[in-house]
Every structure is written in structure tokens, then in C-alpha cells.
Write an enzyme that holds these catalytic residues in place. Sequence first.
Site, PDB file in Angstrom:
ATOM      1  N   HIS A 111     -93.760  30.700 103.734  1.00  0.00           N
ATOM      2  CA  HIS A 111     -94.918  31.577 103.522  1.00  0.00           C
ATOM      3  C   HIS A 111     -96.210  30.784 103.346  1.00  0.00           C
ATOM      4  O   HIS A 111     -97.038  31.101 102.487  1.00  0.00           O
ATOM      5  CB  HIS A 111     -94.684  32.532 102.358  1.00  0.00           C
ATOM      6  CG  HIS A 111     -93.574  33.512 102.607  1.00  0.00           C
ATOM      7  ND1 HIS A 111     -92.265  33.110 102.803  1.00  0.00           N
ATOM      8  CD2 HIS A 111     -93.570  34.859 102.714  1.00  0.00           C
ATOM      9  CE1 HIS A 111     -91.515  34.175 103.017  1.00  0.00           C
ATOM     10  NE2 HIS A 111     -92.281  35.254 102.970  1.00  0.00           N
ATOM     11  N   ARG A 162     -93.870  32.499 107.378  1.00  0.00           N
ATOM     12  CA  ARG A 162     -93.192  33.783 107.203  1.00  0.00           C
ATOM     13  C   ARG A 162     -92.964  34.489 108.536  1.00  0.00           C
ATOM     14  O   ARG A 162     -91.895  35.041 108.779  1.00  0.00           O
ATOM     15  CB  ARG A 162     -94.044  34.688 106.307  1.00  0.00           C
ATOM     16  CG  ARG A 162     -93.556  36.124 106.306  1.00  0.00           C
ATOM     17  CD  ARG A 162     -94.412  37.053 105.455  1.00  0.00           C
ATOM     18  NE  ARG A 162     -93.909  38.407 105.586  1.00  0.00           N
ATOM     19  CZ  ARG A 162     -94.595  39.422 106.113  1.00  0.00           C
ATOM     20  NH1 ARG A 162     -95.834  39.238 106.531  1.00  0.00           N
ATOM     21  NH2 ARG A 162     -94.070  40.621 106.204  1.00  0.00           N
ATOM     22  N   GLU A 177     -91.193  27.727  88.598  1.00  0.00           N
ATOM     23  CA  GLU A 177     -91.306  26.699  89.634  1.00  0.00           C
ATOM     24  C   GLU A 177     -91.406  25.286  89.077  1.00  0.00           C
ATOM     25  O   GLU A 177     -90.954  24.328  89.712  1.00  0.00           O
ATOM     26  CB  GLU A 177     -92.521  26.988  90.530  1.00  0.00           C
ATOM     27  CG  GLU A 177     -92.389  28.261  91.362  1.00  0.00           C
ATOM     28  CD  GLU A 177     -92.652  29.532  90.570  1.00  0.00           C
ATOM     29  OE1 GLU A 177     -93.181  29.435  89.438  1.00  0.00           O
ATOM     30  OE2 GLU A 177     -92.337  30.626  91.059  1.00  0.00           O
ATOM     31  N   PHE A 198     -96.658  28.685  95.427  1.00  0.00           N
ATOM     32  CA  PHE A 198     -96.043  28.442  94.111  1.00  0.00           C
ATOM     33  C   PHE A 198     -95.400  27.057  94.042  1.00  0.00           C
ATOM     34  O   PHE A 198     -95.548  26.342  93.049  1.00  0.00           O
ATOM     35  CB  PHE A 198     -94.995  29.511  93.803  1.00  0.00           C
ATOM     36  CG  PHE A 198     -95.511  30.916  93.952  1.00  0.00           C
ATOM     37  CD1 PHE A 198     -96.706  31.302  93.355  1.00  0.00           C
ATOM     38  CD2 PHE A 198     -94.823  31.848  94.703  1.00  0.00           C
ATOM     39  CE1 PHE A 198     -97.194  32.593  93.500  1.00  0.00           C
ATOM     40  CE2 PHE A 198     -95.297  33.141  94.846  1.00  0.00           C
ATOM     41  CZ  PHE A 198     -96.488  33.523  94.246  1.00  0.00           C
TER      42      PHE A 198
END
Lengths: 272, 312
Positions: B106, B164, B55, B80
Site C-alpha cells: 500500500h 495495493r 508496528e 505504518f
Amino acid sequence: MDEHAIKELKEMAKIIRRDIVEMIGEAKSGHPGGSLSAADIVTYLYFSEMNIDPLEPKWKERDRFVLSKGHAAPVLYAALAHRGFFPKESLYTLRKIGSNLQGHPDMNKVPGVDMSTGSLGTGISAAVGMALAGKLDKANYRVFALLGDGELQEGQVWEAAMAAAHYKLDNLIAFVDNNGLQIDGNVEDVMSPAPIGAKFEAFGWFVQEIDGHDFNAIAEAMKAAKAQKERPSVIVAHTVKGKGVSFMENQASWHGSAPSAEQVAIAKEELK
Amino acid sequence: MSKQATRDAYGLALVELGKENENVVVLDADLSKSTKTCNFKEAYPERFFNMGIAEQNLLGTAAGLAASGKIPFASSFAVFAVGRAYDQIRNSIAYPKLNVKIAATHAGITVGEDGGSHQMIEDIALMRALPNMTVIVPADGVETRAAILAAAEYKGPVYIRLGRSKVETIFDENYKFRLGKGVVVKEGTDVTLVACGIMVEVAMRAAEMLAEDNISAAVVNISTIKPIDTALISKMAEQTGAVVTCEEHNIIGGLASAVAEVLVEKCPVPMERVGVEDKFGQSGQPDELLKAYGLTAENIAEKAKAAIGRKA
């Protein structure tokens, strides 16, 4: 390279080294050691290699340079000033309030700075992005990046190294300023990145190791790097931290401290 | 009402954008099937870059692409994208004000079964505190599409928070998204429920519950958390005299803090916070988690009554 060209580059590198010492002395803070070790590489890039236009710093087709070891900003500023991107007088505003010449390079403040850097490891990723953009645009420009050897301790460098090879970025040429020292001492003692060349090779890069103060060697390595197809190149340049100033050479303590007025005078004398 | 996850709307909007603007490029970190950037990958493979599970380099590479004139959308899970790559977002994107769009999916506890390690509850706080960063939390699929198109038009770094799970579609096709502007979803006179993301729909249900008790609650959707719509929030606070913030985020640093900052300077009125109460999430089904963490219409209604009770 012909002797005349080398002589001129040597002269320019000397001027740039004098500026580095003088501007850091004037700022009373900064990073002389790693600026001086990189001076020949940066001089070569800006005065013999890069396709750039000081009158049009954002020219789309220009070659890019990312100083991933952003703390060596003085060497970049001096090169840019002498290359005509901004007046030399402003070099003495380094690190002062209101100055464009921030402690680490700011692309929005300094004409010719292609990427803001300072947090180690970030520059090489940006260079990967620029090289990817070049591929997408089918442009002819190259992206050059300069990393420190201590900087190789950052995990991000290896994420970027993996990506550069994966995307076959033969338009990316990185230098490692392998001066062997970082703030806390010998790179080997603090956290060894050795073997540097073999690591990059394992990541899929074309690797060359040279004397980073030898313009002929830099020119030769550059020629070979530019001939590479479908893989990025790294030139591991063996250098001397503080190169050119006797009392700074090979001293980790000169990583991030400024010379006094007396020391500046001595250094300038040595760099005549 | 139909249901659509904001990540699904994102995936579709990207393809639309890709057709309109060839400078749009998309990067992902091995989650393209989950973030829905796989749609773009399929449509425009030459402009899609999988950066692998890396990332920091994902965001750094996006910065380099932006510095070369591209409009990169970089995606991963919020935990992330923001957590792992905060320094890269700060120093390579926000500080140089590069035109990178971070579309993180998410977010929040409705990630569900993956648990607390994957449930990002502090991303709004982190992104909001960054100079030059615009922060958008769309409420449904319609607003997501509009926000993605607006983000591409806007020049500068944008953080877009997506979810999500499927959420009710609140807005119809005529909905006009304006960056930096909140929307009064329902008028009211006794209390204002200021919500973002999936909590807008929950706040609307809370307003219905309050109506049964003869309490008139306004519902305001603050999808742009930064720059926040100071004028609308202070106007509604003045009009209703009490505010409840509703967010799927820690009650520290997110929407609650942003609204409190406005109120304290412009129109101090009693305010209550509904959100994750400074604790990490856990595994469970999204609905179970929302209930367990008090992100319910019932709790909003209760907090609304508490805020009203504190009026001078």
C-alpha cells in the site's frame, strides 16, 4: 545461595562498579548512575546465571541478554570483560574514536553483546523476538532483558509486554532497574509509570518485586521466574541510582555525567 | 497483458519461500489479509506471528528473530511500517545490520480511497538514507516474486516497496532479477525514462507516445534504488543526453534524488522529475489520483521533451 557464593558475587560487583567509574572517568562522558544501580543484577546474570561461553560468543544455545537501557553500557562491558569475552584493558577505550566500546552497545563490535541498543524501548522487543525464535527452535535458552524505570514511559515497552504474554514467552525474564530517577529528575515527577508491578501483571506477566542489591533476593526471584510456565516474568528490582559511590547515590545529576579524576579516586576508595 | 498487484505476488512468493527455507518467518500487524501475508499464515501457521496493531514492536521483534538466525519478513502498510516504526528500523535493524526484510504494501497514492493519511510518499527517501539498507521497488508481479526470493538470499536489511492496486505484468517468466542492477526495458537514443514500481509501465506508454513524435525514448527499470546501478544510469545518460525520472513517490528524496546524485557526479545531463510534487495525497480512485498528481504517460512525454529541449 551459600555465603561463599554471595561473597564472591559481592566482590565481583565491587570490581565492576570500580571499572564503571574508572572507564566513564577516562571517557569523560557516560552514564554512571544507571550503570551502578544495575551492577548487582548484571553481575548475578553473568557470574551466576547465564549459560554462555566466552570462547564462543555466538553459540546458538546460549542464554541471551539484552540491555534495553543501553546507556548502562559500562556495566555490561565490565561484566563481559571480567567474564573473559575481551581483554579488560580495552575498557579504557570506552567512547573513544575507533573503539569497539561504543557509547551504547553494538552487537557487531563487542563479543558477547547480543543486541545493539540505545534507543529506549527497542531492546525489549528484540528480546521478545529472540524468545520467539527460541520457542520455534524448541531451544532451551533463556532471554534476559534489563529495562530502566524511566524507559517504561516508552509505548513500545508495552507493545512488547503485550506480545510476550500473548505468545506465552516463559523463556523471557525481564528486570526493571527501578532506581526512581531519570535525567530530568524523579521518575514519579517526570511521568509516573507506577504502579509498575501491577501494570505488568495486568499485561499477563509473572511479577516479583525485590531489593535489586540483595543477591539472595535476586537468586530467589530468578528461581521462581524460571519455574513459570506459559508466561513471561518481570523482576522489579528496587535499586539505588549511583549505588556504591556516596556522592552519586540517589542523584539524578549523575545520570549522564562523568566523574573528575579526583572523584574517580574517591569512588575507588569507597569501592575497595 | 495480464494484471497482478505486487502485494498479491508477494503473498504467493512468501509461501514458495516458506517451503524452501524453514528459517523464513513472517510477521504482520493486523493487516495480513491486505498485505497478503495471510497466504503464509495459512501454509505455515507456526511460523507466522500476528503482532497486533503495534508496528514498533513488529519491527523490533523481527530484529530479535533475525538476531537468532531467522529470516523475518515483516509487513504492514508502508505508511505504518516505515513511518510508525522508523526508529526501530533504524536502530534495531539497519544499525546492527540484521537480516530483516521489510515488505511494505500500500505504498504511494494508488492506495486510493483511504486518502492522504495512508498514502506513503516518502518511504523511499527515508529508507534510502539509512546506511546498510537495501531498497527495492518492483515493477510488477513477476519482478516482485524474483525480488522477494533475492531478498531472502541476500544477508542484510532490505526494504521492499509494494502496491495495493493491480498493475500490468511487464516481464515474462524468463525475467532475471539481479539485486542492484537496472534493466533496459526499451532501447532509445534521445532521452532515457528512468522509472521504478508502477511507473515503469507508464513510462513504456510514454515512450510509445514519444515515438509518434519521432522521439526515441529509452526506458530503464531501476527496481533496486539502493545500491543504485550507477553504471547503467550514467551509460544511458551519456547515450541519450537527457533523463526523466518517473516514480510514485515524492520528487524529493526518492528515485529522482538517487538518479540526480548519479548524474551530477558521473554524467551531468538535463533531468526532469515526474512524481508527487511535494504534497500529500487525497481520497479518490487510483487512476483518478495518478492523473490528478501528474503520474501519467502524457506528463512523462512532456517532461521528456522539456529535458531534450535543455540539451546543450
